[in-house]
Design a protein around this motif. Sequence first.
Motif, PDB file in Angstrom:
ATOM      1  N   ARG A 276      34.375  30.172  49.409  1.00  0.00           N
ATOM      2  CA  ARG A 276      35.134  30.559  50.609  1.00  0.00           C
ATOM      3  C   ARG A 276      34.957  32.050  50.899  1.00  0.00           C
ATOM      4  O   ARG A 276      34.750  32.463  52.022  1.00  0.00           O
ATOM      5  N   LEU A 277      35.021  32.829  49.818  1.00  0.00           N
ATOM      6  CA  LEU A 277      34.880  34.276  49.957  1.00  0.00           C
ATOM      7  C   LEU A 277      33.521  34.661  50.525  1.00  0.00           C
ATOM      8  O   LEU A 277      33.360  35.666  51.185  1.00  0.00           O
ATOM      9  N   LEU A 278      32.555  33.805  50.236  1.00  0.00           N
ATOM     10  CA  LEU A 278      31.167  34.087  50.602  1.00  0.00           C
ATOM     11  C   LEU A 278      30.819  33.560  51.996  1.00  0.00           C
ATOM     12  O   LEU A 278      29.834  33.973  52.597  1.00  0.00           O
ATOM     13  N   SER A 279      31.650  32.656  52.494  1.00  0.00           N
ATOM     14  CA  SER A 279      31.261  31.920  53.708  1.00  0.00           C
ATOM     15  C   SER A 279      31.750  32.583  54.986  1.00  0.00           C
ATOM     16  O   SER A 279      32.778  33.253  55.009  1.00  0.00           O
ATOM     17  N   ASN A 280      30.994  32.353  56.023  1.00  0.00           N
ATOM     18  CA  ASN A 280      31.430  32.778  57.359  1.00  0.00           C
ATOM     19  C   ASN A 280      31.359  31.550  58.278  1.00  0.00           C
ATOM     20  O   ASN A 280      30.825  30.506  57.866  1.00  0.00           O
TER      21      ASN A 280
END
Lengths: 197, 442
Positions: free
Chosen positions: A122-126
């Motif tokens: 999630r932290l990595l996704s856009n």
Amino acid sequence: MVVLALGISLCVSLVHFVRIVNAGIPRDLAPAAGEVSPAVRYSFTGAMSPTKKESAYLHLPTYATGIIFHLGTFLSFFLFVWIWIGLPLPGIPLVLVTGFLTLSVACGLSMLGKRILERKLRLLSNPDDYLSNMLVDLFQATLVLSLWISAMKPFCFLTMALLLLYFPVGKLKHALYFFAARYQLGWFFGRRGVWPP
Amino acid sequence: MTNDQLQHAIDLLRPSGDSRLLTHLNSCVHCGLCAESCLFYLATGDERLTPARKADLVSSIYRRYHSVTGKLLPWLVGARELNSESIDEMVELLFGSCTLCGRCTMHCSIGVDVTFLVQTGRKMLSEMGLVPATLQATVQAAVETGNNMAIPVEDYRDTLQWMEEELTDEVGDPEARIPLDKPGRKILYTLNPREPKFFPLSISAMAKIFYAAGESWTLSTRMYDVTNYAYFSGNDGEAALIADRLWSEMKNLQAEQLVLAECGHGTRAFRWESPNYLERSFPFPVMSSVEYIAGCIREGRIRLDPEKIRERVTLHDPCNLVRNGGVVREQRYILQSFVPDFVEMTPSGIDNHCCGGGGGMLSMSEYNEWRMKAGSVKAEQIRRTGASIVVTPCHNCVDQLIQINAFYKLGVRILTMAEIVADALIIEHETRIAKQSRAPLK
Ligand code: SF4
Ligand code: SF4
């Protein structure tokens, strides 16, 4: 509609492609310690295998899911053209294809679910990561449905058009850059005498 | 920081020259599968420390300023401005939690060169004058004094003299020398400044090997430092300046061949990067001391006593020498030729984990806590081998391993390759004299 989307998609993709090819491979004045060709071959083969690639052997279920999903995507493109030019799909192949694409959609959805649920991802996704996945899922799903329900065909064509338009814009273009990245990796580790191991 | 500096940093992300930057800035699919390849994530479980986050920090800024989608719809593709928030994060992640070990690159599911992107991010920070002060001080010392520890020439000479006495005692030959500034010798040998400063015995160890091989060699006073911390700080101008001094010294001393001391990043920076910094090809052969020692054994120029090292020995692979430098087999060949109980770590070779001290981490004391935490991965690897000696052909790694050894109470001995080889050397004066007459010293 699809033809127009395909035309736009191909043109923009061509721009990406020409940029990569025009820029060329890096210049390296240090004397090479190994050969590039076998290393590039290894980069696309052995180095990708789950026996060598840690991102694969530590994550075998995700790796398998990804492989099925990608195979499903290629199959869907192929089938789309098949349907488009009006070729028939007889009973057994139809069932097999439906089974595989259903599995592929399930794999795509599970990857989407993982992206939503796992904090690290999630932290990595856009938004592009979610949208790209959803577009491909939707395309595969509408394609399977349109194999059985002809009323679904317009939806399938619509998603295909959207997918084609979005392809060169978001992360789906990794289908293009993947080849450049693996080549570069083989070039780098080959010159340095690291690959093939 | 001026707007000009900011703009220059942004310009560094404009793909130009070749396709490397363009390719890797556009390839990551955010699968997150590289997380476990990174010792910082493995040791801390901190999701911010995955390689993908570090790569994306750089790519997201690229997207904001150099891609159409990022300019028009930044929210869609996670494009980020280069502002105080992203800059702080860059300093913390790209300097403070990455050793540029390249393990994530090798195992990335796509083939994204994360290390190259982190390095590009460091160049941006260097452009903005934001290299951590401790790392910059190390570079500055090298630029101003010729060695990264600012060792005065007199101290250096005294140490070498002292080591020469050690050598004569050790080999039992009052004529044994550590040659300094001798022109026309075959080999110019370099040192890591840690050697004259803290670990001079590794100088006499290598001198002993040269002695036993009957080698024609010399050290230099003007330029002996093998390290190049500007490679880590991201300042190519300073990296070129430091590298150029070694090129010049080869010319000054008319040496035929350069042998680089045991230093992973120094070897990488000189052997692989300096021709590109300086835009010229080597007019002389360059090799690491590991390759040199392996060659001596292979050619029968030195002999090692297989009875000498009775303990279990394991090998740590310096990332810059091995995964990023291709020196993989030589160190194994050396150890297997005389160590009866040699065991590999798991994983080993090009897959080995970083010690946690690379990428300039050892000089950046502000990140000591993360560095020691990251070292837990290596500590566990060492523990599992059951070895009591850890050999590593890199003084930087030695430094980190010594600290890990104390911190995690491993109870092992850390040796360089030259040290363990020197311990087992068979000194045959007759043989040496015969060798010298075959290949007379210049
Ligand atoms: S760097 Fe590679 S493994 Fe990591 S998230 Fe990106 S594509 Fe996936
Ligand atoms: S280069 Fe090494 S330390 Fe840096 S992100 Fe990759 S695995 Fe982690």
